[in-house]
Motif scaffolding. Structure first.
Motif, PDB file in Angstrom:
ATOM      1  N   ASP A  26       3.517   8.560  -6.389  1.00  0.00           N
ATOM      2  CA  ASP A  26       3.697   7.913  -5.095  1.00  0.00           C
ATOM      3  C   ASP A  26       2.697   6.765  -4.981  1.00  0.00           C
ATOM      4  N   TYR A  29       0.774   6.655  -1.334  1.00  0.00           N
ATOM      5  CA  TYR A  29      -0.100   7.727  -0.852  1.00  0.00           C
ATOM      6  C   TYR A  29      -1.592   7.423  -0.974  1.00  0.00           C
ATOM      7  N   THR A  32      -3.064   5.893   2.203  1.00  0.00           N
ATOM      8  CA  THR A  32      -2.895   6.517   3.514  1.00  0.00           C
ATOM      9  C   THR A  32      -4.222   7.088   4.010  1.00  0.00           C
ATOM     10  N   SER A  34      -4.769  10.057   5.134  1.00  0.00           N
ATOM     11  CA  SER A  34      -4.953  11.410   4.621  1.00  0.00           C
ATOM     12  C   SER A  34      -5.551  11.385   3.214  1.00  0.00           C
ATOM     13  N   ALA A  35      -5.082  10.483   2.373  1.00  0.00           N
ATOM     14  CA  ALA A  35      -5.611  10.386   1.008  1.00  0.00           C
ATOM     15  C   ALA A  35      -7.042   9.868   1.007  1.00  0.00           C
ATOM     16  N   TYR A  80      -4.551  16.770  -3.202  1.00  0.00           N
ATOM     17  CA  TYR A  80      -4.422  15.335  -3.440  1.00  0.00           C
ATOM     18  C   TYR A  80      -3.390  15.078  -4.547  1.00  0.00           C
ATOM     19  N   HIS A  83       0.259  15.731  -3.463  1.00  0.00           N
ATOM     20  CA  HIS A  83       0.839  14.623  -2.708  1.00  0.00           C
ATOM     21  C   HIS A  83       1.017  13.387  -3.584  1.00  0.00           C
ATOM     22  N   LEU A  84       0.092  13.124  -4.477  1.00  0.00           N
ATOM     23  CA  LEU A  84       0.173  11.931  -5.315  1.00  0.00           C
ATOM     24  C   LEU A  84       1.346  11.998  -6.282  1.00  0.00           C
ATOM     25  N   ARG A  86       3.938  14.020  -5.922  1.00  0.00           N
ATOM     26  CA  ARG A  86       5.092  14.510  -5.172  1.00  0.00           C
ATOM     27  C   ARG A  86       5.556  15.882  -5.644  1.00  0.00           C
TER      28      ARG A  86
END
Length: 163
Positions: A26, A29, A32, A34-35, A80, A83-84, A86
């Motif tokens: 991503d 991300y 963002t 959050s990151a 992390y 999310h990175l 996905r």
């Protein structure tokens, strides 16, 4: 109508951006909030761990502090990377927002306890004092993540249920 818009034949508004960002990584991300908050937490936890690990200490309270900081650091890194890359799309059996909220609740409480104990036992050794201070900073950053995770997991789910 639903099948034509989902197949990409129509003029979908978000599809060109989705096609450009599809893939295992991503690209959005890391920028963002959050990151960036997770990166700040990882840095402060690493500094707190190094400060305590490199100073001369005699109490086992500092080994507890080291374990808590490293475990929090590893778990934040895992979230992390989830999310990175996905991974939440492939592992749908886990409620990722809820698991992240629970991790931050438990981890922040343990980190606060470890920081208080480390601060009370540090006496006048500068490395231990610095480690305790960075532990408190990491605790504050984790509290911010709790608030963000709560907004994502609880508030979003309650508004989806109302619609």
């Amino acid at each position: 109508r639903t099948s034509s818009s989902s197949s990409g034949g129509g003029g979908g508004t978000g599809q060109p951006g989705e096609r450009a960002s599809e893939g295992p990584l991503d690209p959005v991300y890391p920028r963002t909030s959050s990151a960036l908050l997770k990166v700040a937490q990882m840095i402060t936890l690493l500094i707190a761990f190094i400060c305590v690990n490199r100073s001369m200490w005699t109490s086992y309270a500092y080994s507890y502090f080291e374990v808590v900081t490293i475990c929090n650091l590893i778990m934040i890194l895992v979230f992390y990377l989830v999310h990175l890359f996905r991974l939440y799309r492939m592992l749908t059996c886990i409620s990722w927002p809820l698991s992240e909220l629970l991790h931050y609740l438990i981890g922040t409480l343990l980190l606060l306890i470890a920081s208080i104990v480390a601060a009370s036992k540090s006496y006048s050794q500068s490395g231990l004092v610095a480690g305790a201070i960075f532990g408190f900073v990491a605790t504050f950053l984790c509290l911010a993540s709790i608030w963000m995770s709560y907004k994502i997991s609880c508030v979003t789910q309650s508004t989806d249920a109302a619609v």
